[in-house]
Design a protein around this motif. Structure first.
Motif, PDB file in Angstrom:
ATOM      1  N   TRP A 119     -23.841  71.399  35.260  1.00 26.83           N
ATOM      2  CA  TRP A 119     -22.870  72.019  36.175  1.00 26.83           C
ATOM      3  C   TRP A 119     -21.546  72.378  35.479  1.00 26.83           C
ATOM      4  O   TRP A 119     -20.754  73.117  36.042  1.00 26.83           O
TER       5      TRP A 119
ATOM      6  N   GLU B  13     -20.126  80.811  37.491  1.00 27.01           N
ATOM      7  CA  GLU B  13     -21.039  80.400  38.548  1.00 27.01           C
ATOM      8  C   GLU B  13     -20.329  79.813  39.766  1.00 27.01           C
ATOM      9  O   GLU B  13     -20.848  79.876  40.885  1.00 27.01           O
ATOM     10  N   PHE B  14     -19.143  79.241  39.531  1.00 21.87           N
ATOM     11  CA  PHE B  14     -18.439  78.566  40.624  1.00 21.87           C
ATOM     12  C   PHE B  14     -16.969  78.970  40.630  1.00 21.87           C
ATOM     13  O   PHE B  14     -16.401  79.301  39.590  1.00 21.87           O
TER      14      PHE B  14
ATOM     15  N   ALA C 255     -15.931  73.173  43.510  1.00 22.36           N
ATOM     16  CA  ALA C 255     -17.095  73.880  44.032  1.00 22.36           C
ATOM     17  C   ALA C 255     -18.354  73.481  43.270  1.00 22.36           C
ATOM     18  O   ALA C 255     -19.439  73.370  43.857  1.00 22.36           O
TER      19      ALA C 255
ATOM     20  N   ASP D 249     -19.404  70.109  44.541  1.00 20.40           N
ATOM     21  CA  ASP D 249     -19.995  70.270  45.874  1.00 20.40           C
ATOM     22  C   ASP D 249     -21.423  70.808  45.779  1.00 20.40           C
ATOM     23  O   ASP D 249     -22.304  70.413  46.553  1.00 20.40           O
ATOM     24  N   ASP D 250     -21.654  71.719  44.828  1.00 20.78           N
ATOM     25  CA  ASP D 250     -22.995  72.262  44.664  1.00 20.78           C
ATOM     26  C   ASP D 250     -23.957  71.186  44.194  1.00 20.78           C
ATOM     27  O   ASP D 250     -25.096  71.103  44.684  1.00 20.78           O
ATOM     28  N   TYR D 251     -23.531  70.358  43.251  1.00 21.17           N
ATOM     29  CA  TYR D 251     -24.385  69.245  42.813  1.00 21.17           C
ATOM     30  C   TYR D 251     -24.707  68.342  43.999  1.00 21.17           C
ATOM     31  O   TYR D 251     -25.861  67.975  44.223  1.00 21.17           O
TER      32      TYR D 251
ATOM     33  N   THR E  95     -27.276  69.851  46.351  1.00 20.28           N
ATOM     34  CA  THR E  95     -28.614  70.167  45.854  1.00 20.28           C
ATOM     35  C   THR E  95     -29.348  68.983  45.225  1.00 20.28           C
ATOM     36  O   THR E  95     -30.573  68.985  45.163  1.00 20.28           O
TER      37      THR E  95
END
Length: 229
Positions: free
Chosen positions: A137, A145-146, A151, A154-156, A159
């Motif tokens: 990440w 990407e972020f 962010a 938060d994506d980690y 998912t």
């Protein structure tokens, strides 16, 4: 024919772990002194998988006793020792030296004291999920990407499996408990795959603390959709 994964692990799995511990490290073991790489392997393995040490000693010695010929190497039926910076003629004695040190550590109960990881291999062996998180990440592509570091975290969290996220939190706590200098925390996150700087104004340890808080904060509960319940 090439070895199956099962056969490879059965015959060479722990030998491979020992050799991987030498990535980026000199194979400068002597009969009187194990190398920095081997000490790191012993420290991590004693504290996480002590039963594997006997397998490592046996596989190293058996490989040294029966080095593969060129034909079997070409057929993929043997584990090929990667280049560790030693002349080919010295590899066999080096393997015996490693086996002797591991056997001595087992027989004497010589367990290295807990310490911060000293090698690239040891960082990843001790903090595997943190390595996945930082390398996946927070690579150099992260800004594309972020929107920002928050962010990406938060994506980690959205998912990753909840059990893996919990493991990551535990590893973050363990890393912060080492009480390193900020320069050493910067080295740690770089070894574990982070290729971008922490967001201003945070130091590496300050950002790791912030990530821990972000991962453990209660998820927002927006209630049931209108018309339900």
């Amino acid at each position: 024919m090439p070895l199956s994964p099962l056969e490879h692990d059965r015959r060479y799995g722990e030998l491979d772990q020992v050799i991987r511990a030498y990535v980026g490290q000199p194979a400068d073991d002597t009969p009187d002194q194990p190398s920095r790489a081997l000490i790191a392997y012993l420290r991590q393995t004693w504290h996480s998988r002590p039963w594997a040490l006997a397998s490592a000693e046996q596989q190293l010695r058996e490989y040294a006793d029966n080095p593969p010929g060129r034909l079997r190497l070409r057929l993929g039926e043997f584990y090929a020792i990667p280049d560790v910076g030693l002349p080919e003629g010295e590899i066999q004695q080096w393997l015996y030296c490693l086996a002797d040190h591991i056997r001595g550590s087992i027989e004497e109960g010589a367990v290295p004291e807990p310490a911060a990881p000293a090698t690239h291999w040891e960082w990843h062996a001790r903090f595997p999920e943190l390595g996945q998180f930082l390398g996946g990440w927070f690579s150099q592509d992260m800004p594309d990407e972020f929107d920002d570091h928050e962010a990406a975290v938060d994506d980690y969290r959205a998912t990753a499996d909840a059990q893996l996220a919990a493991r990551l939190v535990g590893e973050l706590h363990e890393l912060l408990a080492l009480g390193l200098d900020e320069s050493d925390y910067a080295l740690a996150v770089a070894e574990l795959g982070m290729e971008v700087d922490p967001p201003a104004p945070y130091s590496p340890s300050g950002w790791l603390t912030l990530v821990t808080e972000q991962l453990t904060a209660p998820r927002p509960d927006y209630g049931s959709p209108v018309g339900e319940g």
